[in-house]
Design an enzyme around this catalytic site. Structure first.
Site, PDB file in Angstrom:
ATOM      1  N   ARG A 233       0.849  -1.186   0.000  1.00  0.00           N
ATOM      2  CA  ARG A 233       0.000   0.000   0.000  1.00  0.00           C
ATOM      3  C   ARG A 233       0.883   1.233   0.000  1.00  0.00           C
ATOM      4  O   ARG A 233       1.911   1.292   0.666  1.00  0.00           O
ATOM      5  CB  ARG A 233      -0.935   0.006   1.218  1.00  0.00           C
ATOM      6  CG  ARG A 233      -2.160  -0.884   1.048  1.00  0.00           C
ATOM      7  CD  ARG A 233      -3.105  -0.281   0.012  1.00  0.00           C
ATOM      8  NE  ARG A 233      -4.351  -1.017  -0.143  1.00  0.00           N
ATOM      9  CZ  ARG A 233      -4.580  -1.879  -1.115  1.00  0.00           C
ATOM     10  NH1 ARG A 233      -3.629  -2.158  -1.994  1.00  0.00           N
ATOM     11  NH2 ARG A 233      -5.762  -2.459  -1.232  1.00  0.00           N
ATOM     12  N   GLU A 262      -2.667   8.697  -5.296  1.00  0.00           N
ATOM     13  CA  GLU A 262      -2.886   8.061  -6.592  1.00  0.00           C
ATOM     14  C   GLU A 262      -4.019   8.752  -7.335  1.00  0.00           C
ATOM     15  O   GLU A 262      -5.054   9.039  -6.726  1.00  0.00           O
ATOM     16  CB  GLU A 262      -3.204   6.569  -6.411  1.00  0.00           C
ATOM     17  CG  GLU A 262      -2.040   5.772  -5.847  1.00  0.00           C
ATOM     18  CD  GLU A 262      -2.337   4.282  -5.736  1.00  0.00           C
ATOM     19  OE1 GLU A 262      -3.425   3.841  -6.192  1.00  0.00           O
ATOM     20  OE2 GLU A 262      -1.488   3.557  -5.192  1.00  0.00           O
ATOM     21  N   HIS A 281      -0.661   0.999 -10.088  1.00  0.00           N
ATOM     22  CA  HIS A 281      -1.431   0.137  -9.181  1.00  0.00           C
ATOM     23  C   HIS A 281      -2.045  -1.034  -9.960  1.00  0.00           C
ATOM     24  O   HIS A 281      -3.250  -1.261  -9.944  1.00  0.00           O
ATOM     25  CB  HIS A 281      -2.534   0.943  -8.483  1.00  0.00           C
ATOM     26  CG  HIS A 281      -2.988   0.309  -7.193  1.00  0.00           C
ATOM     27  ND1 HIS A 281      -3.328   1.042  -6.084  1.00  0.00           N
ATOM     28  CD2 HIS A 281      -3.146  -0.991  -6.835  1.00  0.00           C
ATOM     29  CE1 HIS A 281      -3.698   0.238  -5.107  1.00  0.00           C
ATOM     30  NE2 HIS A 281      -3.591  -1.015  -5.544  1.00  0.00           N
TER      31      HIS A 281
END
Length: 324
Positions: A233, A262, A281
């Protein structure tokens, strides 16, 4: 006649319906929603909630005071964005997608390790510049990888890295014996382990204990030739401290799939660093991953219908599903 089970599926705006649920349309009333108002209207009548839009706070904002929800399933390995107080305090069972992304993420990590060892980033740069420059590269045999997070993803990563001759140790909430690793140490020993690691791979979930774990102090314990790979993460790593470590030569490189913010801002210095690989991601998103997520839920739903124990139950106080 008993009423059908009602499943509400929360999709991100613009996202298609979760594939694979067609198999249970005769066993349940399935409602797909993405707008907050639609979610707010649907939740009070839901028995089960399936969340694919796990990056926003829409579920908490729409959470009803009165409901009959018994089970919430997250189609992600990480559940940190779903652990709001009303859900944590409830008796609702939470499950996640543990297992679906393990192999894809492990292959991503192996690819990143090879990319650094074989200096592939420089090869690509020299090719673009039409430069022929002979160099020596590294062997992975005997090098040491430290995996932060000894869950199912960490174990799969260890399997692939040990397959190319690397020594692999890990940190977990407590020290234990695990055949997937050469050793598993307690998380509190992280700083003592960092100086010997050639590659540090983050596969841990985001919890109160891991948030900001890799900061100025942690990078200060890593040796200058080490590389960081984050597939866990983003907020586990303090971006500003990572940038400082890379710019100051305290770290040889980084492969980053997740970030504190993000999408990664366009003005982030990470974009232009020659020793950094960035991906959006997507480390575990193999071709067919969405269907695999739907099929995983269907398998668990059938256990639920038979009143059998569900797989991948999340410990809501810890924020992740254990192997058991």
């Amino acid at each position: 006649m008993s009423r059908p089970t009602r499943i509400v599926v929360l999709n991100a705006p613009g996202e298609g319906e979760l594939p694979g649920l067609e198999a249970i349309r005769g066993e349940a009333d399935i409602v797909h929603v993405s707008a907050e108002d639609d979610l707010r209207a649907a939740l009070p009548r839901a028995d089960i909630v399936v969340v694919t839009d796990f990056r926003t706070a829409v579920l908490r904002r729409a959470w009803p005071r009165n409901h009959r929800i018994q089970w919430l399933h997250a189609t992600s390995a990480g559940v940190d964005r779903l652990m709001f107080p009303e859900l944590v305090r409830s008796d609702i069972v939470v499950t996640n997608a543990r297992g679906v992304f393990d192999r894809g993420i492990a292959e991503y990590v192996l690819g990143a390790v090879l990319l650094f060892a074989k200096d592939t980033l420089t090869n690509i740069r020299l090719q673009r510049e039409h430069l022929w420059r002979h160099r020596e590269t590294e062997l992975l045999d005997g090098r040491m990888a430290l995996i932060v997070g000894a869950g199912s993803i960490g174990r799969e990563v260890a399997t692939l890295l040990r397959g190319v001759g690397m020594r692999v140790i890990a940190t977990a909430s407590r020290a234990r014996e695990d055949a997937a690793f050469d050793a598993v140490h307690a998380s509190r020993d992280l700083h003592q382990l960092l100086p010997d690691a050639d590659f540090v791979v983050i596969t841990a979930p985001l919890t109160d204990q891991t948030r900001g774990l890799f900061d100025h102090a942690a990078f200060g314990h890593m040796h200058p030739g080490a590389r960081l790979i984050n597939v866990g993460r983003g907020p586990i790593v303090r971006t500003a401290d990572l940038v400082e470590a890379l710019q100051g030569g305290k770290l040889a490189g980084a492969a980053l799939d997740v970030f504190e913010e993000e999408p990664l801002p366009e003005d982030s210095p990470l974009w232009d660093m020659s020793n950094v690989m960035i991906s959006a991601h997507m480390a575990g998103d193999f071709s067919g991953w969405q269907k695999a997520l739907g099929e995983q839920f269907v398998d668990n739903f059938r256990l639920w219908r038979q009143q059998k124990p569900l797989r991948n139950i999340v410990d809501k106080t810890r924020g992740y599903a254990s192997a058991s």
